[in-house]
Design an enzyme around this catalytic site. Sequence first.
Site, PDB file in Angstrom:
ATOM      1  N   GLU A 163      28.976  31.154  49.377  1.00  0.00           N
ATOM      2  CA  GLU A 163      29.002  31.529  50.789  1.00  0.00           C
ATOM      3  C   GLU A 163      30.150  32.502  51.012  1.00  0.00           C
ATOM      4  O   GLU A 163      31.306  32.196  50.689  1.00  0.00           O
ATOM      5  CB  GLU A 163      29.214  30.297  51.663  1.00  0.00           C
ATOM      6  CG  GLU A 163      29.376  30.612  53.134  1.00  0.00           C
ATOM      7  CD  GLU A 163      29.781  29.394  53.952  1.00  0.00           C
ATOM      8  OE1 GLU A 163      30.445  29.593  54.985  1.00  0.00           O
ATOM      9  OE2 GLU A 163      29.458  28.258  53.563  1.00  0.00           O
ATOM     10  N   GLU A 172      35.484  34.424  36.441  1.00  0.00           N
ATOM     11  CA  GLU A 172      35.431  34.273  34.986  1.00  0.00           C
ATOM     12  C   GLU A 172      34.008  34.554  34.523  1.00  0.00           C
ATOM     13  O   GLU A 172      33.048  34.026  35.086  1.00  0.00           O
ATOM     14  CB  GLU A 172      35.821  32.846  34.599  1.00  0.00           C
ATOM     15  CG  GLU A 172      35.819  32.601  33.113  1.00  0.00           C
ATOM     16  CD  GLU A 172      36.241  31.185  32.755  1.00  0.00           C
ATOM     17  OE1 GLU A 172      36.510  30.926  31.575  1.00  0.00           O
ATOM     18  OE2 GLU A 172      36.300  30.319  33.669  1.00  0.00           O
ATOM     19  N   ARG A 190      36.436  33.752  51.879  1.00  0.00           N
ATOM     20  CA  ARG A 190      36.687  34.602  53.047  1.00  0.00           C
ATOM     21  C   ARG A 190      36.858  36.032  52.559  1.00  0.00           C
ATOM     22  O   ARG A 190      37.571  36.270  51.590  1.00  0.00           O
ATOM     23  CB  ARG A 190      37.940  34.153  53.786  1.00  0.00           C
ATOM     24  CG  ARG A 190      37.799  32.795  54.415  1.00  0.00           C
ATOM     25  CD  ARG A 190      39.055  32.478  55.249  1.00  0.00           C
ATOM     26  NE  ARG A 190      39.091  31.077  55.582  1.00  0.00           N
ATOM     27  CZ  ARG A 190      38.383  30.502  56.549  1.00  0.00           C
ATOM     28  NH1 ARG A 190      37.574  31.233  57.279  1.00  0.00           N
ATOM     29  NH2 ARG A 190      38.476  29.215  56.789  1.00  0.00           N
ATOM     30  N   HIS A 194      38.870  29.468  40.546  1.00  0.00           N
ATOM     31  CA  HIS A 194      38.088  30.683  40.385  1.00  0.00           C
ATOM     32  C   HIS A 194      36.615  30.337  40.272  1.00  0.00           C
ATOM     33  O   HIS A 194      36.248  29.186  40.123  1.00  0.00           O
ATOM     34  CB  HIS A 194      38.553  31.459  39.137  1.00  0.00           C
ATOM     35  CG  HIS A 194      38.362  30.711  37.853  1.00  0.00           C
ATOM     36  ND1 HIS A 194      39.325  29.870  37.334  1.00  0.00           N
ATOM     37  CD2 HIS A 194      37.313  30.657  36.987  1.00  0.00           C
ATOM     38  CE1 HIS A 194      38.883  29.340  36.204  1.00  0.00           C
ATOM     39  NE2 HIS A 194      37.667  29.796  35.978  1.00  0.00           N
ATOM     40  N   ASN A 252      34.972  37.176  58.861  1.00  0.00           N
ATOM     41  CA  ASN A 252      35.461  37.019  60.234  1.00  0.00           C
ATOM     42  C   ASN A 252      35.709  38.418  60.788  1.00  0.00           C
ATOM     43  O   ASN A 252      36.583  39.136  60.310  1.00  0.00           O
ATOM     44  CB  ASN A 252      36.739  36.182  60.257  1.00  0.00           C
ATOM     45  CG  ASN A 252      36.478  34.759  59.841  1.00  0.00           C
ATOM     46  OD1 ASN A 252      35.698  34.061  60.465  1.00  0.00           O
ATOM     47  ND2 ASN A 252      37.109  34.325  58.761  1.00  0.00           N
TER      48      ASN A 252
END
Length: 133
Positions: free
Chosen positions: A49, A111, A3, A68, A53
Amino acid sequence: MIRVHDLDATLRFFKDGLGLRETRRMDNPQGKYTLVFLAADETPEAEIELTYNWDSTEDYGSARNFGHLAFRVQDIYATCAHLQSMGYTISRPPRDGHMAFVRSPDLVSVELLQEGHLAPQEPWASMPNTGVW
Protein backbone atom coordinates in the site's frame (compact mmCIF):
# COMPACT_ATOMS: atom_id res chain seq x y z
CA MET A 1 2.26 0.66 3.92
CA ILE A 2 4.77 3.13 2.58
CA ARG A 3 4.28 6.90 2.78
CA VAL A 4 5.41 8.60 -0.41
CA HIS A 5 6.06 12.19 -1.44
CA ASP A 6 6.10 11.75 -5.22
CA LEU A 7 3.48 9.21 -6.24
CA ASP A 8 4.46 9.20 -9.92
CA ALA A 9 8.16 8.59 -9.15
CA THR A 10 7.31 5.81 -6.70
CA LEU A 11 4.91 4.14 -9.14
CA ARG A 12 7.60 4.27 -11.84
CA PHE A 13 10.02 2.49 -9.47
CA PHE A 14 7.63 -0.26 -8.39
CA LYS A 15 5.76 -0.73 -11.68
CA ASP A 16 8.32 -0.09 -14.41
CA GLY A 17 11.35 -1.05 -12.32
CA LEU A 18 10.10 -4.07 -10.39
CA GLY A 19 7.16 -5.17 -12.53
CA LEU A 20 4.39 -4.76 -9.96
CA ARG A 21 0.95 -3.74 -11.14
CA GLU A 22 -1.60 -1.41 -9.64
CA THR A 23 -4.49 -3.46 -8.27
CA ARG A 24 -6.64 -0.62 -6.96
CA ARG A 25 -6.60 3.05 -6.04
CA MET A 26 -8.66 5.13 -3.65
CA ASP A 27 -8.67 8.94 -3.61
CA ASN A 28 -10.01 10.62 -0.47
CA PRO A 29 -10.52 14.34 -1.18
CA GLN A 30 -11.80 15.03 2.35
CA GLY A 31 -8.73 13.47 3.95
CA LYS A 32 -6.47 14.77 1.15
CA TYR A 33 -4.77 11.47 0.46
CA THR A 34 -4.54 8.73 -2.16
CA LEU A 35 -3.99 5.04 -1.48
CA VAL A 36 -2.51 2.91 -4.26
CA PHE A 37 -2.19 -0.86 -3.93
CA LEU A 38 0.42 -2.81 -5.91
CA ALA A 39 1.04 -6.55 -6.33
CA ALA A 40 3.04 -9.00 -8.39
CA ASP A 41 1.11 -11.12 -10.88
CA GLU A 42 2.42 -14.27 -9.17
CA THR A 43 1.14 -13.21 -5.74
CA PRO A 44 -1.83 -10.87 -6.20
CA GLU A 45 -2.93 -11.42 -2.60
CA ALA A 46 0.30 -9.85 -1.26
CA GLU A 47 -0.09 -6.11 -1.76
CA ILE A 48 2.00 -3.06 -1.00
CA GLU A 49 0.00 0.00 0.00
CA LEU A 50 1.37 3.38 -1.03
CA THR A 51 -0.03 6.32 0.92
CA TYR A 52 0.27 9.70 -0.74
CA ASN A 53 -0.75 12.57 1.57
CA TRP A 54 -1.50 15.51 -0.71
CA ASP A 55 0.67 18.56 -0.12
CA SER A 56 2.55 16.93 2.77
CA THR A 57 5.99 18.28 3.60
CA GLU A 58 6.46 15.92 6.56
CA ASP A 59 9.90 14.30 6.73
CA TYR A 60 9.28 10.57 6.55
CA GLY A 61 12.93 9.86 7.31
CA SER A 62 14.95 7.19 5.58
CA ALA A 63 12.18 4.58 6.01
CA ARG A 64 14.65 2.14 7.55
CA ASN A 65 12.75 2.12 10.86
CA PHE A 66 10.43 -0.63 9.63
CA GLY A 67 13.08 -2.75 7.93
CA HIS A 68 12.77 -3.28 4.21
CA LEU A 69 10.77 -4.93 1.45
CA ALA A 70 12.07 -8.03 -0.32
CA PHE A 71 11.25 -9.35 -3.79
CA ARG A 72 12.24 -12.63 -5.41
CA VAL A 73 13.41 -12.11 -8.99
CA GLN A 74 14.12 -14.54 -11.83
CA ASP A 75 17.37 -12.86 -12.94
CA ILE A 76 18.96 -10.54 -10.39
CA TYR A 77 21.54 -9.27 -12.88
CA ALA A 78 18.92 -8.33 -15.46
CA THR A 79 16.74 -6.70 -12.78
CA CYS A 80 19.64 -4.64 -11.43
CA ALA A 81 20.72 -3.64 -14.96
CA HIS A 82 17.15 -2.60 -15.74
CA LEU A 83 16.87 -0.51 -12.57
CA GLN A 84 20.27 1.09 -13.28
CA SER A 85 19.15 1.97 -16.81
CA MET A 86 16.19 3.77 -15.24
CA GLY A 87 18.57 5.88 -13.15
CA TYR A 88 18.40 4.00 -9.83
CA THR A 89 21.56 3.29 -7.82
CA ILE A 90 22.17 -0.31 -6.83
CA SER A 91 23.30 0.33 -3.25
CA ARG A 92 24.44 -3.23 -2.58
CA PRO A 93 25.26 -4.95 -5.89
CA PRO A 94 24.52 -8.67 -6.37
CA ARG A 95 28.17 -9.70 -5.98
CA ASP A 96 27.18 -13.19 -4.83
CA GLY A 97 24.55 -13.76 -7.52
CA HIS A 98 21.88 -13.94 -4.85
CA MET A 99 21.14 -10.63 -3.12
CA ALA A 100 21.10 -6.91 -3.91
CA PHE A 101 19.63 -3.74 -2.42
CA VAL A 102 18.18 -0.66 -4.10
CA ARG A 103 16.18 2.23 -2.65
CA SER A 104 12.91 3.63 -3.93
CA PRO A 105 12.47 7.37 -4.59
CA ASP A 106 11.17 7.62 -1.01
CA LEU A 107 14.32 5.92 0.35
CA VAL A 108 12.62 2.61 1.13
CA SER A 109 15.17 -0.20 1.09
CA VAL A 110 14.21 -2.94 -1.34
CA GLU A 111 16.06 -6.26 -1.21
CA LEU A 112 16.19 -8.26 -4.43
CA LEU A 113 16.64 -12.00 -3.95
CA GLN A 114 17.58 -14.30 -6.80
CA GLU A 115 15.32 -17.31 -7.26
CA GLY A 116 18.02 -19.96 -6.72
CA HIS A 117 21.60 -18.81 -7.19
CA LEU A 118 23.50 -17.45 -10.18
CA ALA A 119 27.25 -17.60 -10.55
CA PRO A 120 29.00 -14.30 -9.74
CA GLN A 121 29.31 -12.07 -12.82
CA GLU A 122 31.08 -8.85 -13.67
CA PRO A 123 30.62 -5.97 -13.37
CA TRP A 124 28.59 -6.91 -10.29
CA ALA A 125 31.14 -9.19 -8.60
CA SER A 126 33.66 -6.36 -8.11
CA MET A 127 31.24 -3.44 -7.76
CA PRO A 128 31.45 -1.64 -4.39
CA ASN A 129 28.51 -0.68 -2.21
CA THR A 130 27.12 2.81 -2.77
CA GLY A 131 25.51 4.81 0.02
CA VAL A 132 23.27 3.03 2.48
CA TRP A 133 20.57 0.48 2.04
